[in-house]
Design a protein around this motif. Structure first.
Motif, PDB file in Angstrom:
ATOM      1  N   PRO A   1       0.551  -1.458   0.031  1.00 31.56           N
ATOM      2  CA  PRO A   1       0.073  -0.064   0.249  1.00 31.56           C
ATOM      3  C   PRO A   1       1.462   1.126  -0.163  1.00 31.56           C
ATOM      4  O   PRO A   1       1.650   1.720   0.927  1.00 31.56           O
ATOM      5  N   ALA A   2       1.018   2.227  -0.951  1.00 33.26           N
ATOM      6  CA  ALA A   2       1.701   3.057  -1.034  1.00 33.26           C
ATOM      7  C   ALA A   2       1.450   4.586  -0.688  1.00 33.26           C
ATOM      8  O   ALA A   2       3.020   4.781   0.498  1.00 33.26           O
ATOM      9  N   PRO A   3       0.958   5.039   0.468  1.00 34.33           N
ATOM     10  CA  PRO A   3       0.232   5.758   1.176  1.00 34.33           C
ATOM     11  C   PRO A   3       1.459   5.595   2.203  1.00 34.33           C
ATOM     12  O   PRO A   3       1.514   6.085   3.795  1.00 34.33           O
ATOM     13  N   MET A   4       1.590   4.049   3.222  1.00 33.76           N
ATOM     14  CA  MET A   4       2.648   3.626   4.147  1.00 33.76           C
ATOM     15  C   MET A   4       3.779   4.569   3.151  1.00 33.76           C
ATOM     16  O   MET A   4       5.061   4.121   4.189  1.00 33.76           O
TER      17      MET A   4
ATOM     18  N   VAL B   1       2.274  14.387  -6.972  1.00 33.86           N
ATOM     19  CA  VAL B   1       2.003  13.907  -8.499  1.00 33.86           C
ATOM     20  C   VAL B   1       3.449  12.610  -8.059  1.00 33.86           C
ATOM     21  O   VAL B   1       2.809  11.546  -8.557  1.00 33.86           O
ATOM     22  N   ILE B   2       4.444  12.887  -6.821  1.00 36.01           N
ATOM     23  CA  ILE B   2       5.057  11.355  -7.236  1.00 36.01           C
ATOM     24  C   ILE B   2       4.416  10.764  -6.148  1.00 36.01           C
ATOM     25  O   ILE B   2       4.338   9.850  -6.221  1.00 36.01           O
ATOM     26  N   LEU B   3       3.845  11.369  -5.576  1.00 39.40           N
ATOM     27  CA  LEU B   3       3.228   9.856  -4.017  1.00 39.40           C
ATOM     28  C   LEU B   3       2.078   9.203  -5.196  1.00 39.40           C
ATOM     29  O   LEU B   3       1.656   8.425  -4.905  1.00 39.40           O
ATOM     30  N   MET B   4       0.944  10.219  -5.927  1.00 37.44           N
ATOM     31  CA  MET B   4       0.037   9.555  -6.444  1.00 37.44           C
ATOM     32  C   MET B   4       0.809   7.906  -8.454  1.00 37.44           C
ATOM     33  O   MET B   4       0.333   7.668  -7.945  1.00 37.44           O
ATOM     34  N   MET B   5       2.046   8.753  -8.602  1.00 37.90           N
ATOM     35  CA  MET B   5       2.300   7.455  -8.868  1.00 37.90           C
ATOM     36  C   MET B   5       3.388   6.134  -8.492  1.00 37.90           C
ATOM     37  O   MET B   5       2.848   5.290  -8.870  1.00 37.90           O
ATOM     38  N   LEU B   6       3.391   6.650  -7.192  1.00 36.28           N
ATOM     39  CA  LEU B   6       3.937   5.653  -6.404  1.00 36.28           C
ATOM     40  C   LEU B   6       2.999   4.091  -6.395  1.00 36.28           C
ATOM     41  O   LEU B   6       3.261   2.975  -6.596  1.00 36.28           O
ATOM     42  N   GLY B   7       0.975   4.321  -6.348  1.00 39.93           N
ATOM     43  CA  GLY B   7       0.929   3.142  -6.018  1.00 39.93           C
ATOM     44  C   GLY B   7       0.199   2.583  -7.592  1.00 39.93           C
ATOM     45  O   GLY B   7      -0.020   2.277  -8.522  1.00 39.93           O
TER      46      GLY B   7
END
Lengths: 569, 421
Positions: free
Chosen positions: A409-412, A433-439
């Motif tokens: 889970p990317a948010p972690m 943008v980078i955080l959205m990309m993670l998942g």
């Protein structure tokens, strides 16, 4: 290798299987106890490492409860849609919309309602959390089961009718076995998707109230709130171990096992096997477990009415009784649905006109972020995906790594990644943008790899022979060849990115709150402030954006790809 | 005139089927020269590596041992001067007919005037003028392959390689396209003089080629290299034509089905035919002995598949193959008229006598079990160079039929059956 010490192995295998069963029983009892505990709004989450296994267990139990619910819902919904043509006209398009709705937006309402229904125990809160996980798991499973129902060969259905199977027997003997493979594979993917919002599902703030449930997600939230980096790392590691264990011990054995339902598989002989499968096959306990379905089946046989005589008139399809009863059901559904929709409409309309402009600007900002996330993801996922797809050896070697990365889970990971963004002097406006990309990036990678793998080898040889090299090879051969898969990847990624905006545009880091202009941040802010009108409006706008873009832009790209870029057409 | 264009020198190719297993030998020690102006057919059963060989010539694959050279220079990467026609056409679905023929020319960096002239000329040669703007999906299989041929001709290659160019087409279309290609070979306006074509169809090889190279399988190697001096245009059905076809049939049969008894000592892999196919073959040859090539035509099955069934029947002593005819032995006739139960008992006894089964049964004491890994390791050492998994499939299916082996597909272990059949 010689298969000599057969007996020892069996004993060892028995011991192992029994240990696992014992642990499972203990775990179930423990979880049941926790669920019945009296309701306290502000549960204290301890950050000691020794608590982490217990918390992991609770999160796991929620994930599996949601999975069970998803399975039941998928079978029910898809069966209804398949056998009832009138309902199908509504149910199938509805599914498309349902899966585009940012479900996190409904969490506040759901939690309040369920806590009200079960005021004295934690059950309401637990149920709300399970339902939130469920909404992240269920949609692709419904699609999978519905597609399987459609794909059952007529001969198989005829056979069922000739044998006089009723709906239950037909379900058990034809539909379920036929759909098992797709259902299990999609279940595996869904399980990973279900963890995405765990940090919020288990610990979320509504107005001035904190609702917390013990689990890995809330542990992580607590660690972030306290700025405890060690505990954050511990939570990430625990999550990783949990995903890996569930994947290897449960999903892979299930996937391999389900291959026996492959319809065209007529060959008998050596097949792939898994460690767990071999262990079960060697142990007596495994034999006992294996016999359970037989016992269940013989029990069912006693309960069910006997099938009609072979060759007798085929049992009619289980039409939901026509006329009054059916009409009544529809009226109730439409009444409830219509009332809900009306209320939602009222809430949305109550929002002052001035706020609407803000919401539309936010939607535009998030839209641009989604586009940027897709573009940046594509830069690395397309070349790597093609490379993996065209080199099966590389694919096999990297598959477990990529699968793990994608299920996490990317948010972690947001605190860590955003920490880096801050250290590099960035802001959340861009960092989101980078955080959205993670998942979201993984869907592009998977789809491109699958697309590249499906390129006929003759086509690759042809591009070699006629010297398509460098940029021309990409432009004239590889990109068009993977285009249909790329579009599928983009659609899924875009959906994921919209959803992720809720957590990536609104972030607490080291006791400070960071927000970015965007629809996701608006949803989170409205939730935190308990502003239901604004929440409803922004959720509706986000759903509308996703559906509208899917229906227009992506659909036409898909049509283009299907028309011009499919091999063997 | 005969300086070789392509020279293949003691080339072997191995392929790693799975980790740990010994690599399978696809091609063994092949030496071959293709001279200017030669039209060569590579003929052989499937699995003999003929497609692999042509890919080696084109530089799409590199050999494990040995060298491939083009005009005296060792080939590194894709061979310059070679164009290829593919079995499944390999057209770009996103390009029109014209675009497909044009794309390789643009890659070669030719000036625009010349490319369009070449495209028109190539399309004209295969009769596709007027189809420039059509997309491949709108074309029939035969038309698609014409585009494939035009694309290859347009680059004016020194050697044209064709990998089973007609086998994805229906019989009539293949016939007519083969005809046109034959005329193209004889056409003085066509600058292309050197061609290598892969086929499993004897008539096709005799129709097109001046030189026929027959490959044998497991491992792939050159069995024969014979000239075909018939003058062009060739007429299938004429006595001279049929004579050459007949001759190759004969050589193939004696080569593939030696008149001598199958050797009983060596561990030979089982032919990849099912017992059902063997019984079907017996029924077909019951009345009169049948010519093996007629059988293939009648059943519309690839020659090598028929051959596998014939070999299996011969291994079990049910048929013999005087010349290239399949005739039932006394045992075969008796089996044909016996009951299902008797058939099974008789075949069980015959299968049990096969050396490979003796070998396996020795390893399987009562109560002892072999798992997949052990079975694969055993077969890999007993019949090296063969895919052990494929061998295991045939072995298990025959053994099960005969009641000699029990395969538990749930636990994936092989054992002796609980009770004697």
């Amino acid at each position: 290798m010689s298969p000599a010490p057969e007996k020892n192995r069996t004993l060892l295998a028995d011991a192992l299987v029994i240990c696992v069963l014992g642990a499972l029983l203990y775990a179930i009892l423990n979880v049941a106890k926790e669920w019945q505990a009296p309701f306290v709004a502000d549960t204290h989450i301890e950050l000691s490492l020794s608590k982490l296994p217990e918390y992991a267990l609770y999160s796991l139990a929620r994930g599996w409860a949601a999975m069970g619910l998803s399975l039941l819902f998928s079978i029910g919904y898809a069966t209804w849609a398949y056998y009832d043509a009138r309902a199908r006209a509504v149910l199938v398009p509805l599914l498309d919309i349902l899966q585009s709705i940012p479900v996190l937006g409904f969490m506040p309402g759901l939690v309040l309602a369920l806590v009200m229904v079960f005021p004295s125990t934690k059950f309401g809160l637990e149920l709300a959390c399970v339902l939130m996980i469920f909404t992240a798991q269920v949609w692709n499973m419904v699609f999978s089961y519905y597609d399987s129902l459609k794909a059952i060969p007529v001969e198989l259905r005829d056979l069922g009718n000739l044998c006089g199977y009723g709906p239950v027997r037909r379900f058990l003997k034809i539909e379920l076995p036929f759909a098992a493979q797709g259902l299990i594979y999609n279940g595996m993917v869904s399980m990973a998707g279900g963890w995405f919002f765990l940090t919020i599902n288990e610990a979320f703030t509504l107005g001035n109230k904190n609702f917390q449930l013990p689990g890995i997600g809330s542990y992580m939230s607590q660690a972030i709130a306290q700025g405890n980096a060690g505990a954050q790392v511990a939570a990430v590691v625990a999550m990783g171990v949990m995903i890996l264990a569930v994947d290897r011990l449960i999903w892979w054995p299930l996937v391999i096992w389900s291959r026996k339902f492959k319809v065209e598989d007529t060959a008998s002989g050596p097949r792939e096997s898994t460690a767990v499968g071999r262990m079960l096959a060697r142990s007596h306990a495994g034999d006992f477990l294996g016999a359970i379905p037989t016992h269940v089946a013989s029990g069912l046989r006693r309960i069910l009415p006997p099938p009609g005589k072979p060759g007798s008139h085929p049992a009619p399809l289980p039409q939901i009784p026509p006329g009054l009863a059916y009409g009544a059901v529809l009226v109730v559904i439409f009444a409830v649905g219509g009332f809900g929709l009306f209320q939602l409409g009222l809430m949305v309309l109550r929002l002052p006109a001035g706020e609407w402009a803000g919401i539309l600007i936010d939607a535009g900002a998030t839209f641009l972020r989604v586009l940027a996330a897709l573009a940046i993801s594509s830069l690395w996922t397309i070349p790597v995906g093609v490379w993996i797809g065209l080199n099966p050896k590389v694919g096999r070697a990297l598959q477990p790594v990529i699968q793990f990365a994608a299920s996490f889970p990317a948010p972690m990971l947001y605190p860590l990644v955003f920490g880096l963004v801050l250290a590099a002097g960035g802001s959340l406006q861009w960092g989101a943008v980078i955080l959205m990309m993670l998942g979201a990036q993984w869907y592009i990678l998977f789809n491109v790899a699958a697309g590249a793998q499906a390129i006929p080898s003759d086509m690759v040889a042809c591009a070699d022979i006629f010297r398509f090299r460098g940029l021309a090879r990409w432009r004239k051969f590889l990109l068009p060849a993977v285009f249909p898969s790329l579009v599928t990847g983009w659609i899924t990624s875009a959906g994921g990115a919209w959803n992720a905006s809720i957590v990536s545009e609104y972030l607490e880091q080291g006791g400070k709150l960071f927000t970015a202009t965007g629809l996701g941040a608006t949803i989170s802010e409205a939730t935190a402030a308990g502003d239901f009108n604004k929440l409803a409006a922004s959720v509706v706008v986000m759903a509308a954006c996703v559906v509208a873009i899917n229906r227009t832009f992506w659909k036409s790209l898909q049509r283009l790809g299907d028309r011009y870029c499919r091999f063997g057409g | 005139m005969n300086t070789p264009i392509i020279r293949i020198d003691r080339v072997s190719l191995e392929y790693q089927t799975e980790r740990g297993a010994p690599p399978a030998l696809i091609l063994k020690d092949i030496s071959l020269e293709i001279a200017e102006n030669e039209i060569v057919a590579l003929l052989g059963p499937s699995g003999c590596g003929k497609s692999t060989l042509i890919r080696l010539m084109a530089g799409l694959l590199s050999p494990t041992r040995g060298t491939v050279s083009f005009r005296g220079k060792p080939v590194e990467g894709v061979c310059p001067g070679v164009a290829m026609v593919f079995q499944n056409f390999a057209l770009f679905p996103w390009l029109t007919v014209e675009g497909n023929v044009l794309a390789p020319l643009e890659q070669a960096g030719l000036p625009a005037g010349e490319t369009s002239e070449r495209v028109q000329h190539a399309l004209g040669m295969v009769g596709l003028t007027g189809y420039e703007g059509v997309f491949p999906r709108e074309l029939s299989g035969g038309m698609k392959q014409r585009v494939g041929i035009a694309r290859a001709l347009a680059v004016k290659p020194e050697v044209l390689c064709m990998d089973e160019p007609f086998s994805a087409l229906d019989v009539l279309t293949a016939e007519s396209l083969r005809n046109e290609l034959g005329h193209l070979c004889a056409d003085p306006a066509n600058p292309l003089r050197t061609m290598v074509s892969v086929t499993h169809n004897i008539e096709e090889a005799v129709y097109l080629a001046r030189r026929i190279i027959v490959l044998a399988a497991h491992p792939g190697r050159i069995a024969l290299d014979i000239p075909n001096p018939l003058p062009y245009p060739r007429q299938p059905g004429t006595p001279a034509f049929e004579e050459v076809v007949e001759k190759i049939h004969d050589i193939l049969t004696t080569h593939e089905l030696p008149e001598a008894e199958p050797s009983a000592s060596a561990l030979e892999p089982l032919p990849t035919a099912t017992i059902g196919e063997v019984l079907g073959l017996l029924a077909l040859c019951e009345e009169t002995p049948r010519e093996i090539f007629d059988l293939g035509d009648d059943l519309n099955k690839p020659f090598d598949q028929i051959l596998q069934a014939v070999r299996a029947a011969e291994l079990l002593g049910l048929v013999h193959t005087p010349h290239d005819h399949v005739a039932l032995t006394k045992d075969g006739s008796r089996l044909q008229s016996s009951t299902l139960h008797e058939k099974k008992a008789f075949l069980a006894e015959r299968i049990a006598r096969l050396p490979l089964f003796q070998f396996l049964l020795d390893k399987l004491a009562p109560g002892k079990k072999l798992d997949v890994a052990a079975l694969k390791a055993l077969l890999a050492s007993a019949i090296p160079g063969r895919d052990p998994l494929e061998a295991a499939h045939t072995l298990i299916s025959w053994g099960r039929y005969a009641g000699l082996l029990a395969w538990d597909s749930k636990k994936e272990v092989l054992s002796l059956p609980a009770k004697a059949p």
